[in-house]
Design a protein around this motif. Structure first.
Motif, short mmCIF file in Angstrom:
data_model
loop_
_atom_site.label_atom_id
_atom_site.label_comp_id
_atom_site.label_asym_id
_atom_site.label_seq_id
_atom_site.Cartn_x
_atom_site.Cartn_y
_atom_site.Cartn_z
N GLY A 13 0.97 -1.18 -0.07
CA GLY A 13 0.02 -0.08 0.06
C GLY A 13 0.76 1.32 0.05
N MET A 14 0.23 2.36 0.06
CA MET A 14 0.85 3.62 0.26
C MET A 14 1.49 3.80 1.64
SD MET A 14 1.03 5.22 -2.65
CE MET A 14 1.52 6.74 -2.53
N ARG A 15 2.26 4.75 2.05
CA ARG A 15 3.10 4.81 3.25
C ARG A 15 2.38 4.11 4.50
NH1 ARG A 15 4.40 9.55 3.11
NH2 ARG A 15 6.49 9.53 1.88
N ASP A 16 1.16 4.52 4.89
CA ASP A 16 0.66 4.26 6.07
C ASP A 16 0.06 2.84 6.35
OD1 ASP A 16 0.78 6.89 7.06
OD2 ASP A 16 -1.26 7.27 6.79
N LEU A 17 -0.50 2.31 5.16
CA LEU A 17 -0.75 1.18 4.88
C LEU A 17 0.11 -0.13 4.87
CD1 LEU A 17 -3.35 -1.11 4.98
CD2 LEU A 17 -3.32 -0.80 2.19
N HIS A 18 1.26 0.31 4.21
CA HIS A 18 2.45 -0.55 3.93
C HIS A 18 3.11 -0.72 5.27
CE1 HIS A 18 5.32 -2.86 2.04
NE2 HIS A 18 6.40 -2.18 2.62
N ASP A 19 3.63 0.58 5.86
CA ASP A 19 4.14 0.53 7.22
C ASP A 19 3.11 -0.46 8.15
OD1 ASP A 19 6.39 1.69 5.88
OD2 ASP A 19 6.07 3.72 7.10
N ALA A 20 2.06 -0.18 8.31
CA ALA A 20 1.08 -0.86 9.12
C ALA A 20 1.26 -2.32 8.77
CB ALA A 20 -0.36 -0.51 9.22
N MET A 21 1.19 -2.80 7.74
CA MET A 21 1.02 -4.31 7.17
C MET A 21 2.54 -4.98 7.66
SD MET A 21 -1.84 -4.89 6.30
CE MET A 21 -1.76 -6.42 5.96
N VAL A 22 3.45 -4.05 7.59
CA VAL A 22 4.65 -4.67 7.67
C VAL A 22 5.44 -4.44 9.38
CG1 VAL A 22 5.60 -4.72 5.50
CG2 VAL A 22 6.33 -2.96 6.87
N ASP A 23 4.51 -3.75 10.15
CA ASP A 23 4.55 -3.62 11.37
C ASP A 23 5.88 -2.85 11.84
OD1 ASP A 23 3.54 -3.59 14.03
OD2 ASP A 23 4.52 -5.50 14.24
N ARG A 24 6.30 -1.81 10.76
CA ARG A 24 7.47 -1.15 11.16
C ARG A 24 7.42 0.17 10.13
NH1 ARG A 24 13.71 -2.75 10.27
NH2 ARG A 24 12.92 -4.54 11.21
N SER A 25 7.52 1.38 10.82
CA SER A 25 7.28 2.56 10.25
C SER A 25 8.73 2.93 9.26
CB SER A 25 7.33 3.87 11.03
OG SER A 25 8.22 3.86 12.18
N GLY A 26 8.73 3.72 8.23
CA GLY A 26 9.73 3.88 7.24
C GLY A 26 10.27 2.91 6.56
N VAL A 27 9.63 1.82 6.51
CA VAL A 27 9.85 0.75 5.37
C VAL A 27 9.55 1.03 4.01
CG1 VAL A 27 9.49 -1.67 4.79
CG2 VAL A 27 9.92 -1.05 7.01
N PHE A 28 8.32 1.82 4.12
CA PHE A 28 7.69 2.23 2.74
C PHE A 28 8.77 3.38 1.92
CE2 PHE A 28 5.76 5.51 -0.11
CZ PHE A 28 4.73 4.65 -0.85
N ASP A 29 9.09 4.39 2.75
CA ASP A 29 10.16 5.07 2.14
C ASP A 29 11.31 4.40 1.71
OD1 ASP A 29 8.16 7.42 2.57
OD2 ASP A 29 9.10 7.70 4.62
N LYS A 30 11.90 3.58 2.48
CA LYS A 30 13.09 2.97 2.15
C LYS A 30 12.95 1.90 0.78
CE LYS A 30 17.05 1.35 4.11
NZ LYS A 30 18.01 2.37 4.52
N ALA A 31 11.82 1.43 0.81
CA ALA A 31 11.49 0.88 -0.38
C ALA A 31 11.46 1.55 -1.72
CB ALA A 31 10.13 -0.16 -0.30
N VAL A 32 10.83 2.77 -1.56
CA VAL A 32 10.49 3.81 -2.50
C VAL A 32 12.09 4.40 -3.15
CG1 VAL A 32 9.72 6.09 -3.34
CG2 VAL A 32 8.39 4.25 -2.25
N ALA A 33 12.65 4.58 -2.06
CA ALA A 33 14.24 4.93 -2.32
C ALA A 33 14.93 3.87 -3.20
CB ALA A 33 15.12 5.35 -0.99
N GLY A 34 14.75 2.70 -2.61
CA GLY A 34 15.41 1.49 -3.17
C GLY A 34 14.94 1.25 -4.77
N ILE A 35 13.65 1.46 -4.84
CA ILE A 35 13.26 1.38 -6.29
C ILE A 35 13.86 2.57 -7.09
CG2 ILE A 35 11.15 1.75 -7.78
CD1 ILE A 35 9.34 0.44 -5.52
N ARG A 36 13.62 3.55 -6.82
CA ARG A 36 14.50 4.76 -7.42
C ARG A 36 15.77 4.48 -7.82
NH1 ARG A 36 10.85 8.74 -7.72
NH2 ARG A 36 9.24 9.29 -5.88
N GLU A 37 16.48 4.19 -6.92
CA GLU A 37 18.04 3.83 -7.08
C GLU A 37 18.34 2.69 -8.01
OE1 GLU A 37 20.60 5.78 -6.12
OE2 GLU A 37 21.94 4.30 -6.73
N ALA A 38 17.52 1.71 -8.03
CA ALA A 38 17.81 0.63 -8.54
C ALA A 38 17.50 1.04 -10.18
CB ALA A 38 16.58 -0.60 -8.19
N LYS A 39 16.13 1.57 -10.45
CA LYS A 39 15.83 2.01 -11.86
C LYS A 39 16.81 2.77 -12.49
CE LYS A 39 12.24 2.02 -13.55
NZ LYS A 39 11.96 0.94 -14.71
#
Lengths: 229, 340
Positions: free
Chosen positions: B133-159
């Motif tokens: 999901g977007m930030r709130d939902l994703h971080d809630a599903m993985v039970d840790r805040s900041g993971v969505f931002d980390k994933a988005v940064a990783g996607i941008r860098e990998a691309k």
């Protein structure tokens, strides 16, 4: 242990050669009544219901064998066959190399007529095949605490629409009106021909499967009175 | 393009070969779990609840390559656990690519930037990054805040480094249509990821939060609603068109678990990636000794609410091959993306 063999129609019963006449149940509520009446007079160790069915599971083909895991009907509870006996039969069939699936059956008051109806039933009930008798027979057995199992072979596939005259089919006696109706609709003759071939395939599969079911039972259970073959 | 032409051609020719050799059951994707340890504890995950000695066991690169060769599937999906925790994940990927496999590495992307310099972009390799999901939902599903931002940064860098990047979204009871729409538009328009894999969650009995799972009827309604949105036409799904129709209850399919065999640190998991009835020591034993007909919708209670892609994508491929119209649709969708 005595097995009571039950078939929905004499045509289905004719697929196998039995020493003693089996119980012909008819379809729908009549099937339950027929079994209840017979169980009032005798108490077999097992009721084995065998017959044909239509597929809801898209992987099933004409002639596929379905060993009943559960049976349901719209708005009714799920009934389960005798667990130990079914397990014995399942293992026996597998050991013998017989091809079959172990799935849920759905009993309806009328045939599942079209692919769209079958898709909806599949999504809703998750039953591998649809028939018009198993639930009533199972309920009659459950009422008298008689163990039961059911084996079906597939005639029509999950995507196949039935010819119009057969969609109203209820009992073996309805065949006559279906034949007349078919004669008046020649555009449906190819569908009848296809269904006819599938019917024979399913009947042959039933003839092959049923002795295998009994043999499988024989390997693991003491069957004193074996009425089949 | 949703997948590279070379991949589409290689997989098509593999399937044709299987059909010509009359192989009734053949693998499409090897689900490779070189470890079960993870750095997250997601609400709907049933993979990581093992004793410490199992979580500490990692497959060696040689064991991973042997599994790929033994199984013969043209595609390998490296999952887990979190594969980027594995100290030799770069070697594992390199060896699989050398063997001609199309490899996708499924990751939560927490450690992604650490590994990017050690992996090589290739038309045989892609990342599949977990985003529910977007930030709130994703971080809630993985039970840790900041993971969505980390994933988005990783996607941008990998691309930016030239990697193919797909995302994997598990749809749960809490995933609203609006949130999914926002996520998929973000992936398509902002992040410009190469493809989206979408699947409903499987109701793992060991998952920490059992409330996130849906019943089959709920799944069908949810996907019907989501995929009827006008926006959905430009979402580039990796999922086949037929699988997406199956999710909406428009086509019937039975599970073909043998299409995605799963090799874990304990052996070849029986019968599928999601259910666990023990392990076969070899792939051959898995295929020959598993009672495949016993599993699937209607056949096993545990399959009742399963519509996961690891069980039904191979079914979709089988069904697609039987219909020329479906074959053309699948070809167009895989080459040009979007929903035809």
């Amino acid at each position: 242990m005595k097995i009571l063999f039950a078939f929905p129609s004499s045509r289905e019963a004719a697929a196998v050669h039995l020493k003693h006449p089996p119980l012909i149940t008819g379809a729908g509520e009549r099937a339950g009544l027929a079994v209840s009446e017979r169980l009032h007079c005798e108490r077999p160790g097992l009721v084995l219901l065998a017959g044909l069915a239509g597929a809801l599971d898209p992987s099933l083909r004409p002639g596929s064998v379905v060993l009943c895991r559960q049976v349901t009907a719209p708005g009714r509870d799920i009934l389960e066959p005798d667990r130990f006996f079914t397990e014995d039969v399942r293992h026996g069939l597998r050991t013998a190399g017989s091809s079959f699936v172990y799935s849920k059956l759905l009993t309806l008051p009328e045939p599942a007529a079209t692919g769209a109806v079958k898709l909806q039933l599949w999504n809703e009930h998750g039953a591998g095949a649809v028939d018009m008798e198993t639930y009533q027979v199972a309920a009659a057995c459950a009422e008298r605490r008689i163990p039961w199992i059911a084996v079906r072979t597939i005639v029509d596939t999950s995507r196949q629409a039935l010819p119009r005259a057969l969609r109203r089919w209820q009992q073996p006696g309805d065949e006559r009106s279906a034949v007349f109706s078919a004669m008046r609709s020649p555009w449906e003759w190819p569908a009848y021909a296809r269904l006819g071939l599938q019917y024979w395939t399913a009947r042959k599969a039933l003839a092959e499967a049923l002795p295998a079911v009994v043999r499988a039972a024989r390997q693991t259970r003491i069957v004193e009175t074996l009425e089949v073959l | 393009m949703s997948i590279p032409v070379s991949q589409a051609m290689a997989i098509s020719s593999y399937i044709v070969k299987q059909k010509l050799s009359r192989n009734k059951r053949y693998p499409l994707v090897l689900m490779l779990e070189p470890l079960l340890r993870c750095n997250l504890e997601c609400a709907g995950c049933g993979k990581i609840q093992h004793p410490e000695e199992i979580l500490s066991t990692y497959l060696t690169p040689e064991e991973c390559w042997d599994a790929a060769e033994e199984c013969g599937a043209p595609m390998v999906s490296i999952a887990g656990g979190e594969p980027l925790i594995h100290p030799h994940i770069d070697k594992i990927v390199e060896g699989l690519v050398e063997r001609g496999k199309f490899v996708t590495l499924c990751t939560n992307a927490i450690l992604l930037e650490r590994w990017l310099s050690k992996l090589q972009p290739s038309d045989h390799f892609s990342f599949t990054i977990h985003l529910d999901g977007m930030r709130d939902l994703h971080d809630a599903m993985v039970d840790r805040s900041g993971v969505f931002d980390k994933a988005v940064a990783g996607i941008r860098e990998a691309k930016a480094r030239g990697f193919r990047v797909n995302t994997n979204t598990t749809v749960y009871a809490d995933s609203s249509t609006e949130e999914m729409r926002e996520l998929f538009n973000y992936l398509a328009d902002d992040l410009k990821t190469d493809g989206i894999v979408m699947s409903p969650g499987y109701d793992y009995p060991k998952a920490p939060n059992q409330k996130v799972f849906m019943q089959r009827g709920q799944m069908i309604s949810k996907f019907e609603e989501l995929l009827s949105l006008p926006d959905s036409k430009h979402w580039q799904f990796i999922d086949s068109p037929l699988f997406l129709e199956f999710l909406q209850g428009k086509v019937a399919m039975q599970c073909t678990a043998w299409g995605n065999p799963c090799r874990t640190v304990m052996g070849w998991q029986r019968p599928c990636y999601l259910m666990n009835e023990g392990y076969a020591p070899t792939y051959k034993q898995l295929m020959e000794e598993t009672e495949w007909e016993r599993y699937g919708y209607g056949r096993d209670a545990r399959c009742t609410n399963c519509m996961a892609h690891c069980g039904y994508e191979a079914s979709a491929v089988e069904q697609t091959l039987k219909s020329p119209v479906q074959s053309v649709r699948a070809g167009v969708a895989s080459l040009f993306g979007g929903r035809s």
